[in-house]
Write a protein that holds these residues in place. Structure first.
Motif, PDB file in Angstrom:
ATOM      1  N   TYR A 163      -6.944   9.412   9.998  1.00  0.00           N
ATOM      2  CA  TYR A 163      -7.346   8.090   9.480  1.00  0.00           C
ATOM      3  C   TYR A 163      -8.776   8.135   8.936  1.00  0.00           C
ATOM      4  O   TYR A 163      -9.096   7.485   7.940  1.00  0.00           O
ATOM      5  CB  TYR A 163      -7.225   7.017  10.584  1.00  0.00           C
ATOM      6  CG  TYR A 163      -5.819   6.448  10.674  1.00  0.00           C
ATOM      7  CD1 TYR A 163      -4.749   7.244  11.084  1.00  0.00           C
ATOM      8  CD2 TYR A 163      -5.558   5.126  10.334  1.00  0.00           C
ATOM      9  CE1 TYR A 163      -3.461   6.745  11.145  1.00  0.00           C
ATOM     10  CE2 TYR A 163      -4.270   4.606  10.395  1.00  0.00           C
ATOM     11  CZ  TYR A 163      -3.231   5.420  10.796  1.00  0.00           C
ATOM     12  OH  TYR A 163      -1.959   4.927  10.842  1.00  0.00           O
ATOM     13  N   HIS A 172      -8.663   9.849   5.576  1.00  0.00           N
ATOM     14  CA  HIS A 172      -8.060   8.926   4.606  1.00  0.00           C
ATOM     15  C   HIS A 172      -9.085   7.869   4.176  1.00  0.00           C
ATOM     16  O   HIS A 172      -9.232   7.577   2.993  1.00  0.00           O
ATOM     17  CB  HIS A 172      -6.840   8.269   5.255  1.00  0.00           C
ATOM     18  CG  HIS A 172      -5.913   7.578   4.292  1.00  0.00           C
ATOM     19  ND1 HIS A 172      -5.034   8.252   3.481  1.00  0.00           N
ATOM     20  CD2 HIS A 172      -5.727   6.253   4.025  1.00  0.00           C
ATOM     21  CE1 HIS A 172      -4.345   7.386   2.749  1.00  0.00           C
ATOM     22  NE2 HIS A 172      -4.746   6.163   3.061  1.00  0.00           N
ATOM     23  N   HIS A 185       0.827  -1.208   0.000  1.00  0.00           N
ATOM     24  CA  HIS A 185       0.000   0.000   0.000  1.00  0.00           C
ATOM     25  C   HIS A 185       0.866   1.264   0.000  1.00  0.00           C
ATOM     26  O   HIS A 185       0.655   2.165  -0.816  1.00  0.00           O
ATOM     27  CB  HIS A 185      -0.940  -0.045   1.211  1.00  0.00           C
ATOM     28  CG  HIS A 185      -2.015   1.003   1.189  1.00  0.00           C
ATOM     29  ND1 HIS A 185      -3.155   0.883   0.429  1.00  0.00           N
ATOM     30  CD2 HIS A 185      -2.126   2.196   1.822  1.00  0.00           C
ATOM     31  CE1 HIS A 185      -3.919   1.949   0.606  1.00  0.00           C
ATOM     32  NE2 HIS A 185      -3.306   2.771   1.450  1.00  0.00           N
TER      33      HIS A 185
HETATM   34  C1  HEM Z   1      -6.718   5.268  -3.841  1.00  0.00           C
HETATM   35  C2  HEM Z   1      -6.115   5.847  -2.832  1.00  0.00           C
HETATM   36  C3  HEM Z   1      -6.074   5.282  -1.431  1.00  0.00           C
HETATM   37  C4  HEM Z   1      -6.979   4.498  -0.768  1.00  0.00           C
HETATM   38  C5  HEM Z   1      -8.288   3.958  -1.295  1.00  0.00           C
HETATM   39  C6  HEM Z   1      -6.452   4.247   0.562  1.00  0.00           C
HETATM   40  C7  HEM Z   1      -7.110   3.555   1.553  1.00  0.00           C
HETATM   41  C8  HEM Z   1      -6.581   3.253   2.788  1.00  0.00           C
HETATM   42  C9  HEM Z   1      -7.289   2.624   3.882  1.00  0.00           C
HETATM   43  C10 HEM Z   1      -8.775   2.247   3.837  1.00  0.00           C
HETATM   44  C11 HEM Z   1      -6.423   2.471   4.892  1.00  0.00           C
HETATM   45  C12 HEM Z   1      -6.741   1.886   6.269  1.00  0.00           C
HETATM   46  C13 HEM Z   1      -6.914   3.067   7.160  1.00  0.00           C
HETATM   47  C14 HEM Z   1      -7.446   2.690   8.504  1.00  0.00           C
HETATM   48  O1  HEM Z   1      -7.068   1.674   9.061  1.00  0.00           O
HETATM   49  O2  HEM Z   1      -8.247   3.496   8.978  1.00  0.00           O
HETATM   50  C15 HEM Z   1      -5.155   2.984   4.482  1.00  0.00           C
HETATM   51  C16 HEM Z   1      -4.010   2.994   5.243  1.00  0.00           C
HETATM   52  C17 HEM Z   1      -2.809   3.562   4.842  1.00  0.00           C
HETATM   53  N1  HEM Z   1      -2.595   4.335   3.722  1.00  0.00           N
HETATM   54 FE1  HEM Z   1      -3.895   4.548   2.209  1.00  0.00          FE
HETATM   55  N2  HEM Z   1      -5.235   4.845   0.670  1.00  0.00           N
HETATM   56  C18 HEM Z   1      -4.972   5.499  -0.520  1.00  0.00           C
HETATM   57  C19 HEM Z   1      -3.860   6.269  -0.809  1.00  0.00           C
HETATM   58  C20 HEM Z   1      -2.724   6.315  -0.019  1.00  0.00           C
HETATM   59  C21 HEM Z   1      -1.549   7.082  -0.355  1.00  0.00           C
HETATM   60  C22 HEM Z   1      -1.410   7.953  -1.596  1.00  0.00           C
HETATM   61  C23 HEM Z   1      -0.642   6.859   0.655  1.00  0.00           C
HETATM   62  C24 HEM Z   1       0.739   7.395   0.822  1.00  0.00           C
HETATM   63  C25 HEM Z   1       1.234   8.419   0.186  1.00  0.00           C
HETATM   64  C26 HEM Z   1      -1.249   5.961   1.619  1.00  0.00           C
HETATM   65  C27 HEM Z   1      -0.664   5.511   2.777  1.00  0.00           C
HETATM   66  C28 HEM Z   1      -1.276   4.728   3.721  1.00  0.00           C
HETATM   67  C29 HEM Z   1      -0.603   4.204   4.880  1.00  0.00           C
HETATM   68  C30 HEM Z   1       0.845   4.411   5.262  1.00  0.00           C
HETATM   69  C31 HEM Z   1      -1.564   3.444   5.575  1.00  0.00           C
HETATM   70  C32 HEM Z   1      -1.321   2.564   6.786  1.00  0.00           C
HETATM   71  C33 HEM Z   1      -1.606   3.199   8.044  1.00  0.00           C
HETATM   72  C34 HEM Z   1      -1.502   2.209   9.185  1.00  0.00           C
HETATM   73  O3  HEM Z   1      -1.673   1.013   9.015  1.00  0.00           O
HETATM   74  O4  HEM Z   1      -1.281   2.709  10.260  1.00  0.00           O
HETATM   75  N3  HEM Z   1      -2.521   5.663   1.185  1.00  0.00           N
HETATM   76  N4  HEM Z   1      -5.278   3.482   3.195  1.00  0.00           N
END
Ligand code: HEM
Length: 290
Positions: free
Chosen positions: A215, A218, A107
Protein backbone atom coordinates in the motif's frame (compact mmCIF):
# COMPACT_ATOMS: atom_id res chain seq x y z
CA UNK A 1 6.51 14.23 11.09
CA UNK A 2 5.94 10.71 9.77
CA UNK A 3 5.67 10.00 6.05
CA UNK A 4 3.77 6.78 6.75
CA UNK A 5 0.69 5.83 8.79
CA UNK A 6 1.13 2.86 11.10
CA UNK A 7 -1.16 0.38 12.84
CA UNK A 8 -0.73 -2.54 15.23
CA UNK A 9 -1.36 -5.99 13.70
CA UNK A 10 -3.29 -8.71 15.68
CA UNK A 11 0.15 -10.12 16.56
CA UNK A 12 1.29 -6.89 18.13
CA UNK A 13 3.61 -5.93 15.28
CA UNK A 14 3.78 -2.31 14.13
CA UNK A 15 3.02 -2.28 10.40
CA UNK A 16 2.78 0.57 7.89
CA UNK A 17 -0.72 0.80 6.40
CA UNK A 18 -0.25 3.54 3.84
CA UNK A 19 1.49 6.83 3.14
CA UNK A 20 0.62 9.93 5.18
CA UNK A 21 -1.90 11.84 3.09
CA UNK A 22 -0.24 15.25 3.49
CA UNK A 23 2.09 13.95 0.75
CA UNK A 24 -0.75 14.67 -1.69
CA UNK A 25 -0.32 18.38 -0.92
CA UNK A 26 3.48 18.09 -1.14
CA UNK A 27 3.05 16.73 -4.69
CA UNK A 28 0.48 19.37 -5.73
CA UNK A 29 2.52 22.26 -4.30
CA UNK A 30 5.75 20.93 -5.87
CA UNK A 31 3.95 20.77 -9.23
CA UNK A 32 2.74 24.37 -8.87
CA UNK A 33 6.22 25.55 -7.85
CA UNK A 34 7.66 23.84 -10.90
CA UNK A 35 5.22 25.76 -13.14
CA UNK A 36 6.20 29.08 -11.57
CA UNK A 37 9.97 28.49 -11.64
CA UNK A 38 9.97 27.08 -15.18
CA UNK A 39 7.69 29.77 -16.64
CA UNK A 40 9.75 32.54 -14.98
CA UNK A 41 13.02 31.05 -16.22
CA UNK A 42 11.72 30.80 -19.80
CA UNK A 43 10.23 34.30 -19.73
CA UNK A 44 13.14 36.22 -18.22
CA UNK A 45 16.36 34.20 -18.28
CA UNK A 46 16.49 31.49 -20.98
CA UNK A 47 18.46 32.30 -24.13
CA UNK A 48 16.83 31.58 -27.50
CA UNK A 49 17.43 28.00 -28.55
CA UNK A 50 20.07 27.35 -31.19
CA UNK A 51 20.71 24.14 -33.09
CA UNK A 52 23.50 23.09 -35.40
CA UNK A 53 21.95 23.47 -38.84
CA UNK A 54 21.28 20.03 -40.25
CA UNK A 55 18.96 19.73 -43.18
CA UNK A 56 19.98 20.61 -46.72
CA UNK A 57 17.51 22.42 -48.98
CA UNK A 58 17.12 19.15 -50.92
CA UNK A 59 15.94 17.32 -47.80
CA UNK A 60 13.75 20.25 -46.68
CA UNK A 61 12.06 20.33 -50.10
CA UNK A 62 11.25 16.62 -49.86
CA UNK A 63 9.43 16.92 -46.51
CA UNK A 64 5.64 16.75 -46.86
CA UNK A 65 3.49 19.57 -45.46
CA UNK A 66 2.10 17.22 -42.78
CA UNK A 67 4.75 15.04 -41.15
CA UNK A 68 3.20 11.86 -39.70
CA UNK A 69 4.06 11.50 -36.00
CA UNK A 70 1.57 9.27 -34.15
CA UNK A 71 -0.49 6.48 -35.70
CA UNK A 72 -4.19 6.21 -34.83
CA UNK A 73 -3.44 3.22 -32.56
CA UNK A 74 -0.77 5.21 -30.68
CA UNK A 75 -3.13 8.19 -30.25
CA UNK A 76 -6.02 6.03 -29.04
CA UNK A 77 -3.67 4.39 -26.56
CA UNK A 78 -2.47 7.77 -25.30
CA UNK A 79 -5.95 9.17 -24.69
CA UNK A 80 -7.34 5.98 -23.15
CA UNK A 81 -4.33 5.87 -20.83
CA UNK A 82 -4.74 9.57 -19.99
CA UNK A 83 -8.47 9.19 -19.20
CA UNK A 84 -7.86 6.17 -16.97
CA UNK A 85 -4.97 7.96 -15.20
CA UNK A 86 -7.16 10.97 -14.40
CA UNK A 87 -9.98 8.74 -13.12
CA UNK A 88 -7.45 6.86 -10.97
CA UNK A 89 -5.99 10.07 -9.54
CA UNK A 90 -9.36 11.67 -8.77
CA UNK A 91 -10.97 8.51 -7.36
CA UNK A 92 -7.91 7.84 -5.18
CA UNK A 93 -7.26 11.32 -3.84
CA UNK A 94 -10.57 13.20 -3.69
CA UNK A 95 -11.82 11.00 -0.81
CA UNK A 96 -8.54 11.73 1.06
CA UNK A 97 -9.16 15.47 0.90
CA UNK A 98 -12.72 15.29 2.18
CA UNK A 99 -14.85 14.55 -0.92
CA UNK A 100 -16.43 11.24 0.07
CA UNK A 101 -17.94 8.77 -2.43
CA UNK A 102 -17.81 5.06 -3.18
CA UNK A 103 -14.50 5.31 -5.02
CA UNK A 104 -13.08 1.78 -4.92
CA UNK A 105 -15.21 0.30 -7.73
CA UNK A 106 -14.46 3.17 -10.15
CA UNK A 107 -10.82 2.94 -9.14
CA UNK A 108 -10.24 -0.73 -9.87
CA UNK A 109 -12.20 -0.50 -13.13
CA UNK A 110 -10.01 2.42 -14.29
CA UNK A 111 -6.98 0.47 -13.00
CA UNK A 112 -7.96 -2.49 -15.18
CA UNK A 113 -8.33 -0.23 -18.24
CA UNK A 114 -4.91 1.32 -17.54
CA UNK A 115 -3.30 -2.11 -17.08
CA UNK A 116 -4.75 -3.44 -20.36
CA UNK A 117 -3.80 -0.28 -22.25
CA UNK A 118 -0.22 -0.53 -20.99
CA UNK A 119 -0.01 -4.21 -21.99
CA UNK A 120 -1.18 -3.17 -25.46
CA UNK A 121 1.40 -0.36 -25.53
CA UNK A 122 4.28 -2.69 -24.60
CA UNK A 123 3.45 -5.07 -27.47
CA UNK A 124 2.70 -2.22 -29.92
CA UNK A 125 5.90 -0.28 -29.11
CA UNK A 126 8.11 -3.40 -29.09
CA UNK A 127 6.96 -4.95 -32.35
CA UNK A 128 5.21 -2.27 -34.43
CA UNK A 129 6.90 1.04 -33.54
CA UNK A 130 10.55 2.05 -33.37
CA UNK A 131 11.29 0.63 -29.90
CA UNK A 132 14.59 2.55 -29.49
CA UNK A 133 13.09 5.96 -30.37
CA UNK A 134 12.13 6.65 -26.74
CA UNK A 135 15.46 5.74 -25.07
CA UNK A 136 18.29 8.31 -24.71
CA UNK A 137 21.12 7.75 -27.20
CA UNK A 138 24.72 8.97 -27.38
CA UNK A 139 23.84 12.14 -29.29
CA UNK A 140 21.25 13.03 -26.60
CA UNK A 141 23.88 12.71 -23.87
CA UNK A 142 26.48 14.70 -25.81
CA UNK A 143 23.92 17.41 -26.57
CA UNK A 144 22.65 17.55 -22.99
CA UNK A 145 26.21 18.42 -21.96
CA UNK A 146 26.49 21.02 -24.70
CA UNK A 147 23.15 22.58 -23.76
CA UNK A 148 24.11 22.83 -20.06
CA UNK A 149 27.50 24.38 -20.91
CA UNK A 150 25.87 26.95 -23.21
CA UNK A 151 23.15 27.73 -20.63
CA UNK A 152 25.81 28.64 -18.06
CA UNK A 153 27.68 30.80 -20.57
CA UNK A 154 30.52 28.37 -21.43
CA UNK A 155 31.77 27.79 -24.94
CA UNK A 156 30.34 24.66 -26.59
CA UNK A 157 29.15 23.72 -30.09
CA UNK A 158 25.41 24.06 -30.76
CA UNK A 159 23.51 20.80 -30.17
CA UNK A 160 21.94 18.82 -33.02
CA UNK A 161 18.23 19.04 -33.63
CA UNK A 162 16.17 16.33 -31.97
CA UNK A 163 15.32 12.86 -33.17
CA UNK A 164 11.61 11.95 -32.81
CA UNK A 165 11.67 12.69 -29.06
CA UNK A 166 13.79 15.32 -27.25
CA UNK A 167 15.83 14.05 -24.29
CA UNK A 168 13.39 15.64 -21.81
CA UNK A 169 10.52 13.60 -23.26
CA UNK A 170 12.61 10.44 -23.08
CA UNK A 171 13.48 11.07 -19.41
CA UNK A 172 9.83 11.82 -18.65
CA UNK A 173 8.82 8.55 -20.29
CA UNK A 174 11.35 6.70 -18.06
CA UNK A 175 9.95 8.35 -14.91
CA UNK A 176 6.34 7.61 -15.82
CA UNK A 177 7.32 4.04 -16.69
CA UNK A 178 8.78 3.44 -13.22
CA UNK A 179 5.93 5.11 -11.28
CA UNK A 180 3.20 3.74 -13.57
CA UNK A 181 4.48 0.16 -13.40
CA UNK A 182 4.81 0.44 -9.60
CA UNK A 183 1.17 1.59 -9.34
CA UNK A 184 0.01 -1.16 -11.70
CA UNK A 185 2.11 -3.97 -10.17
CA UNK A 186 0.89 -3.21 -6.64
CA UNK A 187 -2.66 -2.31 -7.79
CA UNK A 188 -3.19 -5.73 -9.40
CA UNK A 189 -2.38 -7.46 -6.08
CA UNK A 190 -4.46 -4.92 -4.12
CA UNK A 191 -7.48 -6.07 -6.11
CA UNK A 192 -7.33 -9.22 -3.92
CA UNK A 193 -8.28 -6.99 -0.97
CA UNK A 194 -11.51 -5.73 -2.54
CA UNK A 195 -14.41 -7.36 -4.39
CA UNK A 196 -13.87 -7.43 -8.17
CA UNK A 197 -15.13 -9.60 -11.02
CA UNK A 198 -11.71 -11.16 -11.60
CA UNK A 199 -10.83 -13.34 -8.62
CA UNK A 200 -12.23 -14.15 -5.15
CA UNK A 201 -11.27 -11.70 -2.43
CA UNK A 202 -8.30 -12.98 -0.42
CA UNK A 203 -6.89 -10.53 2.12
CA UNK A 204 -4.69 -13.32 3.54
CA UNK A 205 -2.60 -13.62 0.37
CA UNK A 206 0.29 -11.77 2.07
CA UNK A 207 1.39 -10.95 5.61
CA UNK A 208 0.27 -7.65 7.17
CA UNK A 209 3.77 -6.25 6.70
CA UNK A 210 3.87 -7.17 2.98
CA UNK A 211 0.40 -5.71 2.40
CA UNK A 212 1.41 -2.56 4.28
CA UNK A 213 4.53 -2.07 2.18
CA UNK A 214 2.50 -2.71 -0.97
CA UNK A 215 0.00 0.00 0.00
CA UNK A 216 2.90 2.35 0.76
CA UNK A 217 4.50 1.73 -2.66
CA UNK A 218 1.11 2.18 -4.36
CA UNK A 219 0.56 5.46 -2.52
CA UNK A 220 4.09 6.73 -3.27
CA UNK A 221 3.67 5.90 -6.95
CA UNK A 222 0.27 7.64 -6.81
CA UNK A 223 1.58 10.92 -5.37
CA UNK A 224 4.54 10.75 -7.76
CA UNK A 225 2.04 10.51 -10.60
CA UNK A 226 0.22 13.64 -9.34
CA UNK A 227 3.42 15.66 -9.84
CA UNK A 228 4.41 13.97 -13.11
CA UNK A 229 0.98 14.39 -14.68
CA UNK A 230 0.75 18.04 -13.59
CA UNK A 231 4.10 18.70 -15.29
CA UNK A 232 3.01 16.78 -18.41
CA UNK A 233 -0.22 18.79 -18.75
CA UNK A 234 1.68 22.05 -18.14
CA UNK A 235 4.09 21.32 -21.01
CA UNK A 236 1.26 20.11 -23.24
CA UNK A 237 -0.48 23.48 -22.81
CA UNK A 238 2.60 25.70 -23.22
CA UNK A 239 2.41 27.67 -26.50
CA UNK A 240 5.75 26.46 -27.88
CA UNK A 241 4.81 22.80 -27.25
CA UNK A 242 1.31 23.02 -28.73
CA UNK A 243 2.35 21.61 -32.13
CA UNK A 244 3.44 18.45 -30.27
CA UNK A 245 0.12 18.28 -28.39
CA UNK A 246 -1.79 18.82 -31.63
CA UNK A 247 0.13 15.94 -33.19
CA UNK A 248 -1.24 13.67 -30.44
CA UNK A 249 -4.75 14.66 -31.60
CA UNK A 250 -4.38 14.79 -35.39
CA UNK A 251 -1.38 12.48 -35.85
CA UNK A 252 0.90 14.89 -37.74
CA UNK A 253 3.02 18.00 -37.22
CA UNK A 254 3.69 20.77 -39.72
CA UNK A 255 6.75 20.74 -41.99
CA UNK A 256 7.92 24.07 -40.49
CA UNK A 257 7.85 22.76 -36.92
CA UNK A 258 9.50 19.51 -37.96
CA UNK A 259 12.36 21.29 -39.73
CA UNK A 260 12.76 23.78 -36.89
CA UNK A 261 13.16 21.17 -34.12
CA UNK A 262 13.90 17.78 -35.68
CA UNK A 263 16.81 16.36 -37.60
CA UNK A 264 15.59 14.37 -40.64
CA UNK A 265 18.67 12.14 -40.36
CA UNK A 266 17.77 11.22 -36.76
CA UNK A 267 14.02 10.99 -37.42
CA UNK A 268 13.34 10.35 -41.12
CA UNK A 269 9.83 11.14 -42.29
CA UNK A 270 7.83 7.99 -42.90
CA UNK A 271 5.96 7.86 -46.18
CA UNK A 272 3.30 5.26 -46.87
CA UNK A 273 4.84 2.53 -49.08
CA UNK A 274 4.26 3.02 -52.83
CA UNK A 275 4.81 0.39 -55.49
CA UNK A 276 6.88 2.57 -57.84
CA UNK A 277 9.02 4.57 -55.36
CA UNK A 278 12.32 3.03 -54.46
CA UNK A 279 13.94 3.86 -51.10
CA UNK A 280 17.27 4.41 -52.90
CA UNK A 281 15.85 7.26 -54.96
CA UNK A 282 14.56 9.16 -51.89
CA UNK A 283 16.75 11.90 -50.42
CA UNK A 284 18.21 11.08 -47.00
CA UNK A 285 15.62 11.96 -44.35
CA UNK A 286 12.63 10.30 -45.99
CA UNK A 287 12.01 6.57 -45.73
CA UNK A 288 9.23 4.18 -46.60
CA UNK A 289 7.04 3.15 -43.68
CA UNK A 290 6.52 -0.42 -42.62
C1 HEM B 1 -2.61 6.75 -11.55
C2 HEM B 1 -2.50 5.57 -11.00
C3 HEM B 1 -2.98 5.23 -9.61
C4 HEM B 1 -3.10 6.02 -8.50
C5 HEM B 1 -2.77 7.50 -8.38
C6 HEM B 1 -3.61 5.20 -7.42
C7 HEM B 1 -3.80 5.62 -6.12
C8 HEM B 1 -4.35 4.86 -5.12
C9 HEM B 1 -4.46 5.24 -3.72
C10 HEM B 1 -3.90 6.55 -3.15
C11 HEM B 1 -5.09 4.25 -3.08
C12 HEM B 1 -5.39 4.20 -1.58
C13 HEM B 1 -4.33 3.33 -1.00
C14 HEM B 1 -4.33 3.34 0.49
O1 HEM B 1 -5.38 3.36 1.11
O2 HEM B 1 -3.21 3.30 1.00
C15 HEM B 1 -5.41 3.23 -4.02
C16 HEM B 1 -6.07 2.06 -3.74
C17 HEM B 1 -6.31 1.05 -4.66
N1 HEM B 1 -5.80 0.97 -5.94
FE1 HEM B 1 -4.86 2.46 -6.90
N2 HEM B 1 -3.84 3.94 -7.90
C18 HEM B 1 -3.45 3.92 -9.22
C19 HEM B 1 -3.47 2.82 -10.07
C20 HEM B 1 -4.10 1.62 -9.76
C21 HEM B 1 -4.16 0.50 -10.67
C22 HEM B 1 -3.53 0.47 -12.05
C23 HEM B 1 -4.87 -0.48 -10.02
C24 HEM B 1 -5.24 -1.85 -10.49
C25 HEM B 1 -4.69 -2.48 -11.49
C26 HEM B 1 -5.25 0.03 -8.71
C27 HEM B 1 -5.96 -0.66 -7.76
C28 HEM B 1 -6.25 -0.21 -6.50
C29 HEM B 1 -7.07 -0.92 -5.56
C30 HEM B 1 -7.74 -2.26 -5.78
C31 HEM B 1 -7.13 -0.12 -4.41
C32 HEM B 1 -7.99 -0.35 -3.18
C33 HEM B 1 -7.31 -1.02 -2.10
C34 HEM B 1 -8.18 -1.06 -0.87
O3 HEM B 1 -9.05 -0.23 -0.66
O4 HEM B 1 -7.91 -1.95 -0.10
N3 HEM B 1 -4.75 1.30 -8.59
N4 HEM B 1 -4.93 3.61 -5.26
Amino acid sequence: MDFLEWARSPWGQNVPIHIAWFLIWVAVISGLLFFIVHATYLRYFAKPRQFASSSSTLIAASIPEHVPRHSLAARLFHWIMAASMFILLFTAFLPRVGIRFDWVTYHWIAGTVLTLSILFHIVHASFFLDFWAIWPDRIDMRDARRRILRAIGKDAPAPDKFAKYPLENKLYHGAILITGLSAIGTGVFMMFRVRTIFFPRNPYLFSDMTWGLMYVLHGLAGVGLIGLIMVHVYFGLRPEKRPITKSMIFGWMSRDFYLEEHDPRRWPVERPPTSSASADSEPQGVRDAG
